[in-house]
Write an enzyme that holds these catalytic residues in place. Structure first.
Site, PDB file in Angstrom:
ATOM      1  N   TYR A  54       0.776  -1.198   0.056  1.00  0.00           N
ATOM      2  CA  TYR A  54      -0.171  -0.042  -0.351  1.00  0.00           C
ATOM      3  C   TYR A  54       1.074   1.904   0.196  1.00  0.00           C
ATOM      4  CZ  TYR A  54      -5.163  -0.666  -0.305  1.00  0.00           C
ATOM      5  OH  TYR A  54      -6.230  -0.520  -0.254  1.00  0.00           O
ATOM      6  N   GLU A  56      -0.347   4.675  -0.677  1.00  0.00           N
ATOM      7  CA  GLU A  56      -1.297   6.022  -0.805  1.00  0.00           C
ATOM      8  C   GLU A  56       0.184   7.159  -0.923  1.00  0.00           C
ATOM      9  OE1 GLU A  56      -4.435   6.281   1.653  1.00  0.00           O
ATOM     10  OE2 GLU A  56      -5.469   4.658   1.168  1.00  0.00           O
ATOM     11  N   ASP A 200      -6.480  13.253 -25.367  1.00  0.00           N
ATOM     12  CA  ASP A 200      -6.282  12.164 -24.495  1.00  0.00           C
ATOM     13  C   ASP A 200      -5.755  11.479 -25.009  1.00  0.00           C
ATOM     14  OD1 ASP A 200      -7.232   9.211 -24.470  1.00  0.00           O
ATOM     15  OD2 ASP A 200      -9.253  10.003 -23.302  1.00  0.00           O
ATOM     16  N   THR A 226      -3.352   5.652 -22.091  1.00  0.00           N
ATOM     17  CA  THR A 226      -2.972   4.021 -21.716  1.00  0.00           C
ATOM     18  C   THR A 226      -2.450   3.641 -21.500  1.00  0.00           C
ATOM     19  OG1 THR A 226      -4.856   3.534 -23.387  1.00  0.00           O
ATOM     20  CG2 THR A 226      -5.934   3.994 -21.428  1.00  0.00           C
ATOM     21  N   LYS A 229      -2.505  -0.415 -24.590  1.00  0.00           N
ATOM     22  CA  LYS A 229      -2.867  -0.721 -26.365  1.00  0.00           C
ATOM     23  C   LYS A 229      -1.458  -0.684 -27.082  1.00  0.00           C
ATOM     24  CE  LYS A 229      -6.931   1.750 -25.428  1.00  0.00           C
ATOM     25  NZ  LYS A 229      -7.347   2.859 -24.470  1.00  0.00           N
ATOM     26  N   ARG A 235      -1.910  -2.954 -17.853  1.00  0.00           N
ATOM     27  CA  ARG A 235      -3.058  -1.884 -18.245  1.00  0.00           C
ATOM     28  C   ARG A 235      -3.036  -1.175 -17.271  1.00  0.00           C
ATOM     29  NH1 ARG A 235      -5.926  -4.810 -21.087  1.00  0.00           N
ATOM     30  NH2 ARG A 235      -7.277  -3.700 -21.220  1.00  0.00           N
TER      31      ARG A 235
HETATM   32  N1  DSN Z   1     -12.122   0.348 -24.475  1.00  0.00           N
HETATM   33  C1  DSN Z   1     -11.432   1.320 -25.024  1.00  0.00           C
HETATM   34  C2  DSN Z   1     -11.135   1.153 -26.734  1.00  0.00           C
HETATM   35  O1  DSN Z   1     -11.457  -0.185 -26.594  1.00  0.00           O
HETATM   36  O2  DSN Z   1     -11.298   2.171 -27.548  1.00  0.00           O
HETATM   37  C3  DSN Z   1     -11.377   3.119 -24.392  1.00  0.00           C
HETATM   38  O3  DSN Z   1     -10.919   2.893 -23.410  1.00  0.00           O
END
Ligand code: DSN
Length: 423
Positions: A54, A56, A200, A226, A229, A235
């Site tokens: 933990y 924080e 974003d 993110t 991807k 993740r």
């Molecule tokens: N779920 C993602 C996507 O597939 O584009 C975006 O958050």
């Protein structure tokens, strides 16, 4: 006492499910634009003893003792991001891209304030103001979309709406748009109306890291992303900003949007930041885009309409009405999954069908590129998809496609058949 026997012995039911999904991952062609295959190194870090801690707060300012190593690890992750993107402020604590956006909103604006983003049904994201998401519930989102003819963002329209609505944040970014963004034009509109300019970059931040897509970090005030991807890491979410916004965003993420962060995930993200700084990652990112372009060209040649006429990034949006007005995205995606090609249904711009049905499919090349596919293989994959959607009622053709998909996928398995990422 802790039971340190292997998973197979402790929980054979879960071990069997993991093996089952490994088999699925190793035998399909994976075209979900937001998915990828993480390396063993990423999984080892994610499955490490950082799971237990933990922490924080932020490095040097914790609410728990024993955070010396965690602090070092988070600082390492932050430094790697600063180096990759030339960023001033970095926050790697967001559990996901959605929570990265939540942290920014919580930190920088008040509930009810106006934010302007791209509408979900034109290619935006849930957290860009969808009425079923916290963003649309708690903030006054105003949307822009695409030009009906070109299917590109119309910057004159963005400016008109911004002048009318005077947003606190002007948000660029998408989950289903296949072109570059005009960061400079967004910046100038944001400056004109006194808005914070936020990008974003969840979908394309991995391509930016690999220098295959323009970097908004020097131009925008805030960039969220993110890490799982095209980035190919654990993740999670990521925020970069100009230094002046850092303190407020820190508070927006913790304690605003989250409690203790997921340090095993942050370790896995940090490994991915290291991997993305290697020269091979540039080759990978360039190949992701080349593969997407090859697929888009093949679809067009096969008579499948591609939204906006092509792609500059990792994703392709296909309009199935060009094949058969009765074929829905829902039917096509489900049928293709049965044939061994996994993707998602997706609204196309101005889609007359509801989002659960849709008239389109969205495909992306980050995962198949990690699998080792190049342009010729991608053209083969596109031809198989095209054949299946053109003959979606012909069982004999579909059976042939299924056999050919299995043969193609068998040449590009991402993992060994006994792969166990945590060891
Ligand atoms: N779920 C993602 C996507 O597939 O584009 C975006 O958050």
């Amino acid at each position: 006492m802790i039971d340190n026997r292997p998973l197979e012995q402790v929980d054979p039911e879960m071990a069997a499910l993991i093996r089952k999904d490994l088999e699925r991952q190793n035998t399909h062609l994976h075209l979900i634009a937001s998915e990828n295959f993480a390396s063993r190194a990423v999984m080892q870090a994610t499955g490490s003893v950082f799971t237990n801690k933990y922490a924080e707060g932020y490095p040097g300012r914790r609410y728990y003792e024993g955070c010396e190593v965690i602090d070092e690890m988070e600082e390492l992750a932050n430094a790697r991001v600063r180096h990759l993107f030339d960023a001033e402020y970095v926050n790697v604590q967001a559990h996901s891209g959605a929570q990265a956006n939540m942290g920014v909103y919580f930190g920088l604006i008040e509930l009810g304030d106006t934010v302007m983003g791209m509408s979900l049904d034109q290619g935006g994201h849930l957290t860009h103001g969808s009425h079923v998401n916290f963003s649309g519930m708690y903030y006054n989102f105003v949307s822009y979309g695409l030009d009906r003819e070109t299917e590109l963002i119309d910057m004159d329209e963005v400016r008109r709406i911004a002048l009318e609505s005077r947003p606190k944040i002007l948000l660029a970014g998408y989950s289903a748009y296949s072109r570059h963004l005009d960061y400079e034009a967004f910046r100038s509109i944001a400056d004109e109306v006194g808005a914070i300019f936020m990008v974003d970059a969840a979908h394309f931040i991995g391509l930016i890291a690999g220098k295959a897509y323009p970097n908004p970090v020097p131009i925008a005030d805030i960039v969220t992303g993110t890490t799982h991807k095209a980035f190919r890491g654990a993740r999670g979410g990521l925020i970069m900003a100009k230094e002046q916004f850092g303190k407020a965003i820190d508070k927006g993420v913790f304690p605003g949007a989250q409690g203790g962060s997921l340090y095993n995930q942050i370790a896995g993200k940090a490994v991915a930041f290291h991997e993305a700084a290697q020269p091979e990652f540039r080759v990978y990112a360039a190949q992701v885009v080349a593969n997407a372009k090859a697929m888009a060209e093949s679809f067009i040649d096969e008579g499948v309409r591609v939204v906006s006429g092509g792609t500059d990034n990792h994703l392709i949006l296909a309009d199935l009405r060009s094949v058969d007005p009765d074929l829905t995205g829902k039917h096509a995606a489900s049928m293709l999954n049965e044939l061994g090609i996994t993707m998602n249904r997706n609204s196309i711009p101005f889609d007359p069908r509801p989002p659960f049905v849709t008239s389109g499919i969205r495909m992306g090349t980050p995962a198949i590129t990690t699998q080792g596919m190049e342009e010729a293989d991608c053209r083969t994959a596109a031809e198989l998809i095209s054949r299946a959607v053109h003959h979606y009622q012909d069982e004999a053709v579909l059976a042939d496609v299924k056999r050919e998909v299995a043969a193609l996928a068998s040449k590009f398995t991402p993992y060994e058949s006994d792969f166990s990422g945590h060891v």
